[in-house]
Scaffold this active site. Structure first.
Site, PDB file in Angstrom:
ATOM      1  CG  HIS A  35      51.916   4.123  53.892  1.00 24.70           C
ATOM      2  ND1 HIS A  35      50.984   4.766  53.127  1.00 24.70           N
ATOM      3  CD2 HIS A  35      52.056   4.860  55.025  1.00 24.70           C
ATOM      4  CE1 HIS A  35      50.596   5.876  53.751  1.00 24.70           C
ATOM      5  NE2 HIS A  35      51.225   5.946  54.913  1.00 24.70           N
ATOM      6  CG  ASP A 185      42.147   1.321  57.988  1.00 21.47           C
ATOM      7  OD1 ASP A 185      43.219   0.841  58.373  1.00 21.47           O
ATOM      8  OD2 ASP A 185      42.053   2.421  57.432  1.00 21.47           O
TER       9      ASP A 185
HETATM   10  C1  GLA Z   1      45.268   4.433  56.027  1.00 23.09           C
HETATM   11  C2  GLA Z   1      44.548   3.491  55.072  1.00 23.09           C
HETATM   12  C3  GLA Z   1      45.035   2.049  55.254  1.00 23.09           C
HETATM   13  C4  GLA Z   1      46.552   1.973  55.189  1.00 23.09           C
HETATM   14  C5  GLA Z   1      47.189   3.018  56.111  1.00 23.09           C
HETATM   15  C6  GLA Z   1      48.681   3.075  55.972  1.00 23.09           C
HETATM   16  O1  GLA Z   1      44.913   4.136  57.347  1.00 23.09           O
HETATM   17  O2  GLA Z   1      43.164   3.552  55.311  1.00 23.09           O
HETATM   18  O3  GLA Z   1      44.435   1.224  54.278  1.00 23.09           O
HETATM   19  O4  GLA Z   1      47.013   2.112  53.866  1.00 23.09           O
HETATM   20  O5  GLA Z   1      46.672   4.308  55.861  1.00 23.09           O
HETATM   21  O6  GLA Z   1      49.267   1.904  56.435  1.00 23.09           O
END
Ligand code: GLA
Length: 398
Positions: A35, A185
């Site tokens: 986060h 991601d």
């Molecule tokens: C999800 C979101 C990412 C990131 C995580 C928390 O996976 O897709 O962009 O914010 O939560 O770290």
């Protein structure tokens, strides 16, 4: 693991002849830095050895035809229908809730986003298959997006540059699919490196690989609970972080360091104070984790994972009873150096850093202790950090 030769055979049966390209885009697991991406901070994920694969052949027109072997459906659209449209225009390939064909929206969304970025897209036909568990927090959706982008790159003769492609995939997810994720991601799915985690600065979008010492492995532990609350609570956390930054008079929480935090803390009420404390401390932990890895200090690295979990549970409040149980059980096992939830939270997966020689008994003990504690059947995967997305020639795969 998925066999690309099987995919080539599937292509042959569906479309006759040979595919011209094979693309592979991996899932990811986040070692630390949770986060923090949408707060313009630091993250350290790794691409994993589970991926989405597409075998494809360019077409001479602008149609895209993709058959999913996992979901048993087909998407068929004309790229022209996406030119210049608004992402909320009611296009037939807008996401359908609770449908087994939800995957189709990713292909249209990525095509739309690449067109917005000025790519001269050509059509293609192909088959898609994957072994990234869905909804578990291992970024199966980013893997599909990046695989689709690579398929368009291969068929249209465009180069895959990490940052622009990651941003285009993120825009597809944010605006077309309607999920407001950060950049982590998609970026690691492209920039991953075998045997390495990737430190990403989510403000400058610069990254660098950090080697994962060979004595340890990362075990991904799927709690078998799914993240029902994830979307609404994720958006709520984002909004709280943005509000905290506004109250502190900074562009993003990234701008507050752990050293200056004591002066900032009294300016925030609850829950903003705890949300911000998580982000500020997590950025610091992520940079400390890089140091620990580079110095081979694995017990320090493990400790940082444990602190990250505590902060996510108490300050950010995105853990769940199942995730807490999994982490506690993992930490009780010999050879486990640290554990924490990973990804957005509220269900899905936790990770454990485990000494390589301790892995077989670790897997048995965690599976059986978790099952007796929760009545749920967990899935455990030993993940080797892998390379990011690739476009391959079927001949190279034999
Ligand atoms: C999800 C979101 C990412 C990131 C995580 C928390 O996976 O897709 O962009 O914010 O939560 O770290």
């Amino acid at each position: 693991m998925l066999q690309p030769s099987k995919l080539i055979e599937d292509f042959r049966l569906l479309f006759e002849g040979k595919p011209e390209w094979i693309v592979r885009a991996p899932g990811r697991v986040n070692l630390i830095g949770e986060h923090t991406d949408y707060n313009e901070g630091f993250v350290m994920p790794m691409a994993i050895d589970r991926a989405v694969w597409i075998a494809l052949r360019p077409r001479t027109d602008t149609r895209v035809v993709v058959e999913s072997l996992d979901f048993g459906g087909r998407v068929d659209f004309d790229i022209q229908s996406l030119v210049g449209i608004s992402p909320r225009s009611g296009h037939p390939l807008q996401p359908k809730k609770d449908s087994s064909q939800a995957w189709t929206a990713y292909f249209a969304g990525v095509a739309w986003s690449l067109l917005e970025a000025g790519w001269p897209l050509r059509g293609w036909e192909g088959v898609v298959r994957g072994d990234v568990p869905i909804g578990a927090g291992l970024s199966s959706s980013a893997a599909v997006e990046v695989a689709a982008a690579c398929a368009f790159a291969a068929s249209s003769g465009c180069p895959v540059k990490v940052v622009p492609v990651a941003l285009a995939c993120q825009r597809a997810e944010n605006q077309w699919v309607g999920v407001s994720c950060g950049i982590m991601d998609q970026l690691v799915c492209l920039a991953g490196k075998k045997n390495h985690a990737v430190l990403i600065d989510c403000r400058s979008l610069q990254w660098r690989p950090v080697p994962l010492p060979n004595e340890v492995v990362l075990v991904v532990m799927d709690t078998a609970t799914r993240r029902d609350l994830a979307n609404s609570e994720y958006n709520a956390r984002r909004a709280q972080c943005e509000e905290a930054a506004r109250l502190l008079g900074v562009r993003a929480l990234r701008d507050i360091s752990w050293e200056t935090w004591p002066q900032c803390e009294p300016m925030l009420g609850e829950p903003w104070r705890r949300r911000a404390r998580h982000v500020v401390s997590e950025n610091q932990r992520t940079l400390q984790a890089v140091e620990a890895m580079e110095q081979g200090d694995l017990s320090r690295l493990g400790q940082l994972l444990v602190e990250s979990h505590r902060s996510l549970r108490e300050d950010f409040e995105v853990s769940s009873p199942a995730l807490d149980a999994m982490v506690e059980i993992a930490l009780r096992q010999p050879g486990c150096l640290g554990a924490r939830m990973t990804g957005a939270g509220f269900g899905g997966c936790a990770i454990a850093l485990v000494k390589r020689e301790a892995v077989p008994p670790f897997l048995n003990a965690v599976a059986s202790e978790y099952q007796s504690a929760t009545n749920l059947e967990p899935k455990l995967y030993v993940c080797e950090p892998s390379d990011g997305a690739q476009i391959l020639s079927p001949d190279a795969l034999g």
